[in-house]
Design an enzyme around this catalytic site. Sequence first.
Site, mmCIF file in Angstrom:
data_model
loop_
_atom_site.group_PDB
_atom_site.id
_atom_site.type_symbol
_atom_site.label_atom_id
_atom_site.label_comp_id
_atom_site.label_asym_id
_atom_site.label_seq_id
_atom_site.Cartn_x
_atom_site.Cartn_y
_atom_site.Cartn_z
ATOM 1 N N THR A 293 0.915 -8.821 -7.833
ATOM 2 C CA THR A 293 1.466 -7.477 -7.669
ATOM 3 C C THR A 293 0.799 -6.505 -8.636
ATOM 4 O O THR A 293 0.494 -5.362 -8.287
ATOM 5 C CB THR A 293 2.986 -7.491 -7.881
ATOM 6 O OG1 THR A 293 3.591 -8.350 -6.905
ATOM 7 C CG2 THR A 293 3.577 -6.102 -7.757
ATOM 8 N N SER B 20 1.829 -0.360 1.588
ATOM 9 C CA SER B 20 3.280 -0.463 1.635
ATOM 10 C C SER B 20 3.995 0.800 1.159
ATOM 11 O O SER B 20 5.226 0.854 1.197
ATOM 12 C CB SER B 20 3.753 -1.647 0.775
ATOM 13 O OG SER B 20 3.388 -1.452 -0.586
ATOM 14 N N MET C 139 1.817 -3.496 5.558
ATOM 15 C CA MET C 139 0.871 -3.672 6.644
ATOM 16 C C MET C 139 -0.055 -4.851 6.325
ATOM 17 O O MET C 139 -0.108 -5.331 5.198
ATOM 18 C CB MET C 139 0.049 -2.399 6.838
ATOM 19 C CG MET C 139 0.875 -1.156 7.111
ATOM 20 S SD MET C 139 1.863 -1.265 8.619
ATOM 21 C CE MET C 139 0.556 -1.230 9.860
ATOM 22 N N LEU D 279 5.884 -15.422 -5.105
ATOM 23 C CA LEU D 279 6.855 -15.633 -6.181
ATOM 24 C C LEU D 279 8.279 -15.611 -5.651
ATOM 25 O O LEU D 279 9.113 -16.436 -6.055
ATOM 26 C CB LEU D 279 6.666 -14.582 -7.275
ATOM 27 C CG LEU D 279 7.602 -14.673 -8.474
ATOM 28 C CD1 LEU D 279 7.617 -16.075 -9.079
ATOM 29 C CD2 LEU D 279 7.210 -13.638 -9.533
ATOM 30 N N GLU E 62 36.148 -0.797 -29.631
ATOM 31 C CA GLU E 62 37.422 -0.713 -30.329
ATOM 32 C C GLU E 62 37.358 0.256 -31.504
ATOM 33 O O GLU E 62 38.268 1.067 -31.724
ATOM 34 C CB GLU E 62 37.846 -2.096 -30.828
ATOM 35 C CG GLU E 62 37.995 -3.139 -29.719
ATOM 36 C CD GLU E 62 36.734 -3.940 -29.464
ATOM 37 O OE1 GLU E 62 36.859 -5.153 -29.201
ATOM 38 O OE2 GLU E 62 35.629 -3.362 -29.546
ATOM 39 N N TRP F 124 5.085 4.538 1.699
ATOM 40 C CA TRP F 124 6.377 4.006 1.281
ATOM 41 C C TRP F 124 7.098 3.518 2.522
ATOM 42 O O TRP F 124 7.229 4.264 3.497
ATOM 43 C CB TRP F 124 7.211 5.068 0.577
ATOM 44 C CG TRP F 124 6.639 5.529 -0.701
ATOM 45 C CD1 TRP F 124 5.923 6.662 -0.925
ATOM 46 C CD2 TRP F 124 6.738 4.865 -1.957
ATOM 47 N NE1 TRP F 124 5.568 6.751 -2.238
ATOM 48 C CE2 TRP F 124 6.066 5.659 -2.900
ATOM 49 C CE3 TRP F 124 7.323 3.669 -2.382
ATOM 50 C CZ2 TRP F 124 5.961 5.300 -4.242
ATOM 51 C CZ3 TRP F 124 7.228 3.318 -3.719
ATOM 52 C CH2 TRP F 124 6.560 4.122 -4.632
ATOM 53 N N GLU G 207 10.641 -7.791 -8.923
ATOM 54 C CA GLU G 207 9.929 -6.923 -7.977
ATOM 55 C C GLU G 207 8.550 -7.530 -7.777
ATOM 56 O O GLU G 207 7.649 -7.324 -8.586
ATOM 57 C CB GLU G 207 9.827 -5.495 -8.508
ATOM 58 C CG GLU G 207 11.168 -4.790 -8.650
ATOM 59 C CD GLU G 207 11.027 -3.295 -8.852
ATOM 60 O OE1 GLU G 207 10.050 -2.712 -8.330
ATOM 61 O OE2 GLU G 207 11.876 -2.715 -9.542
#
Length: 378
Positions: free
Chosen positions: A201, A173, A168, A312, A57, A175, A307
Site C-alpha cells: 500500500t 481507486s 480498478m 494483508l 474524578e 475515489w 488500512e
Amino acid sequence: MSAQDQLDAFYMARAIYLAKKGLYTTDPNPRVGCVLVKDGRIIGEGWHKRAGLAHAEVEAINNAIENTEGATAYVTLEPCSHYGRTPPCCETLVKAGIKRMVAAMQDPNPKVAGRGFAYLKAAGIEVSCGVLEEDARVLNRGFILRMTENRPFVHSKLAMSLDGRTAMASGESQWITSPESRADVQRLRAESSAILTGINTVLADDPALTARIDNEVVQPIRVVLDSSLKMPTNAKMLGLTGRTIILTCKHLNTVRPELVEGRKNKLQKLQNAGAEVYQLPAKQGRLDLVEVLTFLAGQEINEVLVETGAILNGGLLQANLVDEWVIYMAPKILGDQGRGLFHLPGLDKLADCNEFKITDVRQFGKDLKFTVNLCSII
C-alpha cells in the site's frame, strides 16, 4: 428498575457522555468521565483529557460548584488506587468526602482490578458497580483487550463497489466512496491509537496516514508491515511529526553476506529518516501477525485501524485477528477485472467460507457503511 437505579443510569449516561470528550486524546489511557451529584443536583463534572493530566474524578472535584462532602460520584471506570503519572484517585475521593461511588465497570488491569473498590470500601464509602457497563466497555474496548489479552482491538476499514471491488484492474481507486464516507474514516483514524498498513500500500499510494478532523486529536502512530524492508526513505509519512514504526522480519536473507550488509544499511537509513524499525519473528517468510499485535500492545497501543490491501486483509481474516470490519459500499460497478477485498486462496466450497453477522448499517452520502463486530468483550 427502582427509582434509584433509574437515577444511577441517568447520571452514568452523563458520565459516559463526558468520557467521550476524550475520544481522540487520551491514549494510551482509558476514556473516563465523572459526575458528582449532591441533593439531587449535579455539582461537578470532569473527564480525562490526556495522559499525564488530571483524571476524571480529580477534574470533577476541582470543577465542583460547592462543597463535595456527602456527594455521590458516578465514574465510568473503577477509580485508580496506585501512583502513576498522577496520584491515586481513590485518595482524592476520600479526602473530598464522597459518601457513595457508582462505577460502570471494574478496571480491567489484573494488577489493579478491584483494589480501588476495596480502598473506598475500607474508607467507609458505599460502592456500586455495573451501571451501564456495556456502554463503558464499548468506549474502552481496546484498553480492555490490551489489559486482559495483551493485544489491541483491531478494526479494518474497507471501501468497495457494489460488485465487491476495491479498485480498478489498473489499481486506480481514488475515489470509490463519497466525501461523507471519507470524512467518517477520518473520525475512525482519530479514535485509533495506530493505523496499520502493508508495504504494498505504501509503494502504491504513498499515504500520510494522519487523522484530519476539526477536533483536537493525538495523531495515531503509523505502522508499516514490511517483511523485506522495501520502505522508501523518502516516503511521505517519514516527513511527518509523530511516530512511524516499520516492522520487518528477523533473520531474513542471512545466507548471503552482501544482502545482510545491505539490509543493515537500509535499516540505518530509515532510522535516520525518522522511522523506528523493529525486527519481529517471521512465519512462512512473512511477519507473524500474532507477534505483530503482541508487539503493538507492548507499545501501549489500544486500538489499531487497518488500512491495507487484499493480501494483508486476507491474512488477518484467515488468522481471525480482526475484531471489527468496517465496510463502505459505494453504488458503483468496477467490473470483474477489478481488485477484490481479500486474497483468500484455497476456498473451494461454500462450507469453507467465512460467515459473519452485520451489527450496524448506516448511510453516508450515497454510500452504505456496514459494521461487522466479532469481539467477545462487547
